[in-house]
Design an enzyme around this catalytic site. Structure first.
Site, PDB file in Angstrom:
ATOM      1  N   TYR A  60       0.851  -1.147   0.125  1.00  0.00           N
ATOM      2  CA  TYR A  60       0.137   0.137   0.097  1.00  0.00           C
ATOM      3  C   TYR A  60       1.000   1.520   0.060  1.00  0.00           C
ATOM      4  O   TYR A  60       1.333   1.954   1.129  1.00  0.00           O
ATOM      5  CB  TYR A  60      -0.980  -0.088   1.351  1.00  0.00           C
ATOM      6  N   PHE A 220     -13.259  -4.372  -0.273  1.00  0.00           N
ATOM      7  CA  PHE A 220     -14.024  -3.659  -1.311  1.00  0.00           C
ATOM      8  C   PHE A 220     -15.424  -3.887  -1.151  1.00  0.00           C
ATOM      9  O   PHE A 220     -16.339  -3.954  -1.900  1.00  0.00           O
ATOM     10  CB  PHE A 220     -13.699  -4.414  -2.751  1.00  0.00           C
ATOM     11  N   LEU A 222     -17.283  -1.574   0.049  1.00  0.00           N
ATOM     12  CA  LEU A 222     -17.859  -0.322  -0.434  1.00  0.00           C
ATOM     13  C   LEU A 222     -17.735  -0.074  -1.963  1.00  0.00           C
ATOM     14  O   LEU A 222     -18.482   0.669  -2.489  1.00  0.00           O
ATOM     15  CB  LEU A 222     -17.255   0.885   0.275  1.00  0.00           C
ATOM     16  N   GLY A 229     -11.126   1.349  -7.676  1.00  0.00           N
ATOM     17  CA  GLY A 229     -11.636   2.620  -8.528  1.00  0.00           C
ATOM     18  C   GLY A 229     -12.195   3.667  -7.610  1.00  0.00           C
ATOM     19  O   GLY A 229     -12.619   4.744  -7.915  1.00  0.00           O
ATOM     20  N   GLY A 230     -12.607   3.233  -6.268  1.00  0.00           N
ATOM     21  CA  GLY A 230     -13.329   4.012  -5.359  1.00  0.00           C
ATOM     22  C   GLY A 230     -14.865   3.493  -5.097  1.00  0.00           C
ATOM     23  O   GLY A 230     -15.305   2.835  -5.905  1.00  0.00           O
TER      24      GLY A 230
END
Length: 299
Positions: A60, A220, A222, A229-230
């Site tokens: 990260y 992931f 959310l 990608g968000g």
């Protein structure tokens, strides 16, 4: 003035001999913004809000890493965690991952030999400023053909026996990988890709982990299919209806659905923004009815 909602509202689960709030924090996104102090504020605020389980990895990092964003000098999540939180609060569990490495030239790639895994463990120790790691997840590439994790997991089990690692977990794995690993050393968590609208074949894994007393820690949750990608914006009518009924955001409903999948399911939403962090943690208090859960499952 309303009482501030903390991670304690999600309840607790055990990771080996450690007990943590089921609402945790994922550190991948704190590297994206070039303002280092912003990342430190988010991490300290997470602990203030009762988060005692932080997920990280040596890969990260920005620029590069899993997000493939950013400019300027390298910002490692592990080093930001150390800068923000060392000396570490009593009871804080920092979970990290090994099995991949980010190279400025070749990018993110798998490194899975025993020597490479030991080097990654030592790198995590150094960047976090620890003499042992609370929890190390073996991150693999999940291939369609049968494969073995015995050599890799066995190498980590040896480091556990040597005192460098306290507990072991698995990431991005199938049930046969879990079965094999459990014959080598205790597995305290499974960390797989799982979300309301991106469940794949994971419902069975969630149930099996619960039956075995193993924490299931979805990543992931959310972003779903958006992955790195968000957060998603196309939530669907059922999510919006539940959100309206609870005066909540769709993202909070997604996190609440995640926590409702079992008392052994932990959430690790990540963000680089303190306001979003507070919203995510507040989802720990959101209680969904059976009818709402059924509606979300139908989507």
């Amino acid at each position: 003035m309303p009482t501030e909602i903390t991670a304690a509202a999600a309840g607790r689960w055990t990771l080996g001999d450690r007990t943590v709030h089921r609402m945790g924090f994922g550190s991948m996104r704190i590297t994206a913004h070039p303002d280092r102090d912003r990342a430190l504020r988010v991490l300290r605020r997470a602990v203030e809000l009762g988060v005692d389980h932080i997920d990280t990895a040596a890969f990260y990092v920005s620029p590069g890493g899993t997000l493939k964003v950013g400019t300027g000098p390298a910002r490692y999540a592990t080093e930001l965690i150390r800068a923000a939180l060392a000396p570490y609060p009593e009871g804080l569990v920092v979970a990290t991952k090994v099995g991949f490495r980010d190279d400025p030239t070749t990018g993110l790639h798998e490194e899975a030999s025993p020597a490479q895994l030991r080097a990654q463990v030592e790198e995590n120790l150094r960047r976090l400023g620890r003499d042992h790691l609370d929890l190390v997840n073996l991150r693999i590439v999940k291939r369609p053909a049968p494969d073995s994790v015995a050599e890799r997991f066995g190498a980590l089990a040896e480091l556990r026996d040597a005192g460098l690692i306290r507990h072991l977990g698995l990431s991005n794995v199938r049930l046969d990988h879990l079965d094999e690993a459990q014959t080598i050393a205790p597995v305290v968590c499974v960390q797989n890709n799982y979300a309301l609208d991106n469940r794949g074949d994971q419902d069975a894994m969630v149930r099996e982990c619960g039956a075995r007393g193993i924490a299931y820690v979805p990543f992931f949750s959310l972003t779903g299919g958006n992955r790195e990608g968000g957060a998603r914006t196309d939530h669907g009518a059922a999510v919006h209806a539940v959100a309206r009924a609870h005066d909540a955001t769709p993202q909070q409903v997604r996190l609440a659905w995640t926590l409702h999948q079992g008392p052994h399911v932990l959430a690790i939403p990540g963000t680089g923004d303190s306001a979003h962090l507070a919203e995510n943690v507040a989802a720990a208090a959101l209680r969904l009815t059976p009818d709402e859960l059924a509606a979300l499952d139908r989507r």
